[in-house]
Design a protein around this motif. Structure first.
Motif, PDB file in Angstrom:
ATOM      1  N   LEU A 147      82.442  49.010  67.229  1.00  6.69           N
ATOM      2  CA  LEU A 147      82.689  48.511  65.873  1.00  6.69           C
ATOM      3  C   LEU A 147      83.009  47.015  65.909  1.00  6.69           C
ATOM      4  CD1 LEU A 147      82.821  49.086  62.872  1.00  6.69           C
ATOM      5  CD2 LEU A 147      85.203  49.830  63.157  1.00  6.69           C
ATOM      6  N   GLY A 148      83.624  46.564  67.000  1.00 10.13           N
ATOM      7  CA  GLY A 148      83.825  45.126  67.174  1.00 10.13           C
ATOM      8  C   GLY A 148      82.503  44.372  67.150  1.00 10.13           C
ATOM      9  N   HIS A 149      81.491  44.917  67.833  1.00  8.88           N
ATOM     10  CA  HIS A 149      80.157  44.294  67.775  1.00  8.88           C
ATOM     11  C   HIS A 149      79.643  44.266  66.339  1.00  8.88           C
ATOM     12  CE1 HIS A 149      79.538  43.675  71.984  1.00  8.88           C
ATOM     13  NE2 HIS A 149      79.443  44.951  72.314  1.00  8.88           N
ATOM     14  N   ALA A 150      79.821  45.378  65.626  1.00 11.90           N
ATOM     15  CA  ALA A 150      79.332  45.460  64.246  1.00 11.90           C
ATOM     16  C   ALA A 150      80.044  44.457  63.341  1.00 11.90           C
ATOM     17  CB  ALA A 150      79.500  46.884  63.712  1.00 11.90           C
ATOM     18  N   LEU A 151      81.200  43.997  63.780  1.00  8.79           N
ATOM     19  CA  LEU A 151      81.933  42.975  63.022  1.00  8.79           C
ATOM     20  C   LEU A 151      81.608  41.569  63.512  1.00  8.79           C
ATOM     21  CD1 LEU A 151      85.339  44.850  62.726  1.00  8.79           C
ATOM     22  CD2 LEU A 151      83.783  44.271  60.850  1.00  8.79           C
ATOM     23  N   GLY A 152      80.638  41.459  64.405  1.00  6.70           N
ATOM     24  CA  GLY A 152      80.153  40.136  64.813  1.00  6.70           C
ATOM     25  C   GLY A 152      80.690  39.614  66.120  1.00  6.70           C
ATOM     26  N   PHE A 153      81.447  40.421  66.840  1.00  7.54           N
ATOM     27  CA  PHE A 153      82.068  39.948  68.081  1.00  7.54           C
ATOM     28  C   PHE A 153      81.205  40.300  69.285  1.00  7.54           C
ATOM     29  CE2 PHE A 153      85.573  40.887  65.104  1.00  7.54           C
ATOM     30  CZ  PHE A 153      85.919  39.572  64.849  1.00  7.54           C
ATOM     31  N   CYS A 154      80.980  39.316  70.136  1.00  4.41           N
ATOM     32  CA  CYS A 154      80.213  39.560  71.358  1.00  4.41           C
ATOM     33  C   CYS A 154      81.162  39.675  72.546  1.00  4.41           C
ATOM     34  CB  CYS A 154      79.130  38.504  71.542  1.00  4.41           C
ATOM     35  SG  CYS A 154      79.582  36.819  71.128  1.00  4.41           S
ATOM     36  N   HIS A 155      80.583  39.870  73.726  1.00  2.00           N
ATOM     37  CA  HIS A 155      81.406  40.195  74.897  1.00  2.00           C
ATOM     38  C   HIS A 155      82.262  39.014  75.352  1.00  2.00           C
ATOM     39  CE1 HIS A 155      78.474  43.661  75.916  1.00  2.00           C
ATOM     40  NE2 HIS A 155      79.547  44.119  75.291  1.00  2.00           N
ATOM     41  N   LYS A 156      83.494  39.330  75.670  1.00  2.00           N
ATOM     42  CA  LYS A 156      84.413  38.363  76.270  1.00  2.00           C
ATOM     43  C   LYS A 156      84.689  38.801  77.704  1.00  2.00           C
ATOM     44  CE  LYS A 156      84.923  36.679  72.056  1.00  2.00           C
ATOM     45  NZ  LYS A 156      84.315  37.747  71.235  1.00  2.00           N
ATOM     46  N   SER A 157      85.007  37.833  78.553  1.00  2.00           N
ATOM     47  CA  SER A 157      85.324  38.179  79.933  1.00  2.00           C
ATOM     48  C   SER A 157      86.786  38.605  80.043  1.00  2.00           C
ATOM     49  CB  SER A 157      85.079  36.985  80.845  1.00  2.00           C
ATOM     50  OG  SER A 157      85.606  37.259  82.123  1.00  2.00           O
ATOM     51  N   PRO A 158      87.055  39.736  80.696  1.00  2.00           N
ATOM     52  CA  PRO A 158      88.453  40.145  80.886  1.00  2.00           C
ATOM     53  C   PRO A 158      89.218  39.175  81.777  1.00  2.00           C
ATOM     54  CG  PRO A 158      86.977  41.544  82.143  1.00  2.00           C
ATOM     55  CD  PRO A 158      86.103  40.669  81.300  1.00  2.00           C
ATOM     56  N   SER A 159      88.514  38.245  82.436  1.00  5.68           N
ATOM     57  CA  SER A 159      89.209  37.227  83.229  1.00  5.68           C
ATOM     58  C   SER A 159      89.764  36.121  82.332  1.00  5.68           C
ATOM     59  CB  SER A 159      88.274  36.633  84.281  1.00  5.68           C
ATOM     60  OG  SER A 159      87.264  35.857  83.662  1.00  5.68           O
ATOM     61  N   TRP A 160      89.287  36.034  81.098  1.00  2.00           N
ATOM     62  CA  TRP A 160      89.800  35.017  80.163  1.00  2.00           C
ATOM     63  C   TRP A 160      91.109  35.476  79.532  1.00  2.00           C
ATOM     64  CZ3 TRP A 160      84.652  34.438  76.955  1.00  2.00           C
ATOM     65  CH2 TRP A 160      83.659  33.871  77.788  1.00  2.00           C
ATOM     66  N   TYR A 161      91.097  36.714  79.061  1.00  2.00           N
ATOM     67  CA  TYR A 161      92.281  37.281  78.387  1.00  2.00           C
ATOM     68  C   TYR A 161      92.016  38.773  78.178  1.00  2.00           C
ATOM     69  CZ  TYR A 161      89.104  35.794  74.535  1.00  2.00           C
ATOM     70  OH  TYR A 161      88.010  35.549  73.738  1.00  2.00           O
ATOM     71  N   PRO A 162      93.079  39.548  77.972  1.00  2.00           N
ATOM     72  CA  PRO A 162      92.858  40.971  77.664  1.00  2.00           C
ATOM     73  C   PRO A 162      92.039  41.096  76.386  1.00  2.00           C
ATOM     74  CG  PRO A 162      95.172  40.554  78.148  1.00  2.00           C
ATOM     75  CD  PRO A 162      94.502  39.205  78.029  1.00  2.00           C
ATOM     76  N   THR A 163      91.029  41.948  76.405  1.00  5.00           N
ATOM     77  CA  THR A 163      90.148  42.030  75.242  1.00  5.00           C
ATOM     78  C   THR A 163      89.480  43.387  75.119  1.00  5.00           C
ATOM     79  OG1 THR A 163      88.142  41.103  74.227  1.00  5.00           O
ATOM     80  CG2 THR A 163      88.299  40.955  76.631  1.00  5.00           C
TER      81      THR A 163
END
Ligand SMILES: [Zn+2]
Length: 191
Positions: A147-163
């Motif tokens: 659903l995050g994708h459906a809201l326009g969010f693409c993949h983040k790296s877990p090395s950047w921050y918890p996601t």
């Protein structure tokens, strides 16, 4: 072992012919960056105006309800998630698939945009009871991620921050909720 949370953009042709959207004054910050050089994008979402009208055909009701609540409470209220009805056109169809073949191998869920309603798939081959990820904790993680994708969010790296938007299930928070940065990314994109 990695198990991917797929993000398939099946058909994007419709967007090629869409008129450019007027600049939004509500968005104060630039959208967050993503793995692969993309950025979070309103255009790559199921959001129509400021709402998503959904049609529920998934059997995973607990995960479905969780995902909708996760992305519509505690200040995440700019995009309204509402059921489709006789007077509206569905923006997002929740649907189950049951396959381990080809593109579905090790893929638990997928968001696919389409010329009509977009589709959010949950894969019964892994999520059904008795299967490798067949319990509500995993189902919620997959549903909320997609659903995050459906809201326009693409993949983040877990090395950047918890996601919640990590590509692999093992990196997604087990509470299946948007993490702090996911929430600030939401406000960057949707105000
Ligand atoms: Zn994904």
């Amino acid at each position: 072992m990695t198990t991917e949370l797929g993000w398939g953009v099946a058909v994007v042709a419709a967007s090629l012919f869409a008129l450019p959207q007027p600049p939004s004054v509500a968005v104060a910050a630039a959208p967050a960056r993503c793995v692969g050089g993309q950025k979070d994008s309103r255009g790559r979402s199921a959001v129509d105006g400021h709402e998503v009208r959904w049609e529920d055909e998934t059997k995973f009701n607990n995960a479905f309800r969780h995902a909708n609540k996760a992305w519509s409470t505690h200040g995440l209220t700019q995009v309204k998630l509402r059921p489709d009805d006789a007077s509206s056109i569905a923006d997002l169809q929740w649907q189950d698939v049951n396959s381990t073949r080809e593109k579905w191998k090790n893929v638990l869920g997928q968001y696919a945009s389409g010329p009509g309603a977009d589709t959010l798939y949950l894969n019964r081959a892994y999520l059904d009871s008795g299967k490798r990820y067949g319990d509500d904790m995993y189902r919620r993680m997959v549903a909320a991620h997609e659903l995050g994708h459906a809201l326009g969010f693409c993949h983040k790296s877990p090395s950047w921050y918890p996601t919640l938007m990590a590509k692999d299930l093992e990196d997604v928070p087990t509470n299946a909720l948007p993490a702090d940065k996911d929430r600030s990314n939401y406000h960057k994109l949707w105000g």
